[in-house]
Write a protein that holds these residues in place. Structure first.
Motif, short mmCIF file in Angstrom:
data_model
loop_
_atom_site.label_atom_id
_atom_site.label_comp_id
_atom_site.label_asym_id
_atom_site.label_seq_id
_atom_site.Cartn_x
_atom_site.Cartn_y
_atom_site.Cartn_z
N ARG A 25 42.41 33.63 40.23
CA ARG A 25 41.17 34.30 40.63
C ARG A 25 39.96 33.39 40.42
N THR A 64 49.96 40.80 41.94
CA THR A 64 50.20 42.21 41.58
C THR A 64 49.54 42.54 40.25
N SER A 67 45.74 42.69 40.62
CA SER A 67 45.33 43.91 41.30
C SER A 67 45.32 45.09 40.34
N ARG A 68 46.39 45.25 39.57
CA ARG A 68 46.46 46.35 38.59
C ARG A 68 45.41 46.18 37.50
N CYS A 109 38.45 41.45 41.15
CA CYS A 109 39.39 41.84 42.19
C CYS A 109 40.01 40.61 42.87
N VAL A 111 41.41 40.48 45.70
CA VAL A 111 41.11 40.47 47.14
C VAL A 111 39.81 39.71 47.37
N SER A 129 49.94 40.22 48.29
CA SER A 129 48.54 40.25 48.71
C SER A 129 48.27 41.47 49.59
N ALA A 132 47.95 44.38 47.39
CA ALA A 132 46.67 44.39 46.68
C ALA A 132 45.56 44.91 47.58
N SER A 135 46.05 48.60 47.97
CA SER A 135 45.64 49.28 46.73
C SER A 135 44.13 49.44 46.65
N LEU A 136 43.40 48.41 47.07
CA LEU A 136 41.95 48.49 47.08
C LEU A 136 41.50 49.59 48.04
N SER A 161 34.65 43.59 49.46
CA SER A 161 35.32 42.32 49.12
C SER A 161 34.63 41.16 49.83
#
Length: 193
Positions: A25, A64, A67-68, A109, A111, A129, A132, A135-136, A161
Motif C-alpha cells: 500500500r 485480501t 481490504s479487511r 484502502c 483500492v 483485487s 477488494a 468489498s468497497l 478511491s
C-alpha cells in the motif's frame, strides 16, 4: 466460544502478510520484495516458502488482508464519528477522505493505493483485487441511504478511491486537501440524505 491461540507458524504467517500489505500500500506491488518483507516481519528470508508457494500467492493474500484491515479501521471510525452526528454515510465519507490518508496510505484502502496496478498482476492477485473493489462497493452500499441504488454505490466507490489517488499525487499542501474537501462536500450534498 473458545478460540485456540494461533500457532507460532500462524502468527508468523500473519506477520508476513501484514508486512507485505503495508509495503504494498505504501509503495506498490513491485516494491514487495520477499527478503525485505520477511525482514520487516522479523523473520528470515529462508522461511518464506514454508508459508507461501510464490510471491504472487503472498500478494493475493496481502490484498485480501489490506481490504479487511482498512475496512475494519474505517468501520471503527464510522462508529465513532456517527455517534456524534448520527449519519453513518457521512462518517464514512469523512473517514475515507480524511486529509490524514493523503500521507497515511500504508494503512489505508488498497483500492485507492493500488487500483492502477491491479489489472497487470498475476491472476490470483487480480482476483483478490476484484474482491477488494467489490468489498468497497458493498461497504458503500451498506452505509448509503436506502433510496440510492447500486449504481450510486459503484459511482461513490470509484469517486472516493480516485479522489484519494489524485490527492496523494497533489500532496498534503493545499491542493490535495482541497480536492478531498470538494469531493466530501459534493458527495455529502448529493447522497447523505
Amino acid at each position: 466460544m473458545n478460540t485456540l491461540p494461533a500457532s507460532k507458524k500462524e502468527q508468523s504467517h500473519q506477520r508476513i502478510v501484514a508486512a507485505a500489505a503495508r509495503v504494498m500500500r505504501r509503495s506498490g506491488f513491485k516494491s514487495v520484495n520477499v527478503a525485505e518483507v520477511m525482514k520487516e516481519a522479523g523473520l528470515t528470508h529462508g522461511g518464506f516458502y514454508a508459508h507461501f508457494a510464490s510471491r504472487d500467492a503472498l500478494l493475493a493474500e496481502a490484498v485480501t488482508y489490506a481490504s479487511r484491515d482498512s475496512g475494519a479501521l474505517v468501520g471503527e471510525y464510522v462508529e465513532k464519528l456517527s455517534a456524534r452526528h448520527g449519519n453513518r454515510f457521512k462518517a464514512f465519507i469523512e473517514s475515507y477522505l480524511s486529509d490524514s490518508q493523503i500521507t497515511g496510505c500504508e494503512n489505508g484502502c488498497p483500492v485507492a493505493a493500488l487500483c492502477s496496478e491491479m489489472h497487470s498482476q498475476a491472476p490470483e492477485v487480480v482476483e483478490s483485487s476484484r474482491q477488494a473493489i467489490t468489498s468497497l462497493q458493498k461497504l458503500v452500499r451498506e452505509l448509503l441511504p436506502e433510496h440510492h441504488g447500486d449504481g450510486a454505490s459503484w459511482m461513490i466507490a470509484a469517486t472516493i478511491s480516485g479522489a484519494m489517488q489524485m490527492a496523494r499525487v497533489l500532496g498534503d499542501g493545499k491542493q490535495g486537501p482541497a480536492l478531498l474537501a470538494a469531493t466530501r462536500d459534493e458527495l455529502l450534498e448529493r447522497y447523505a440524505t
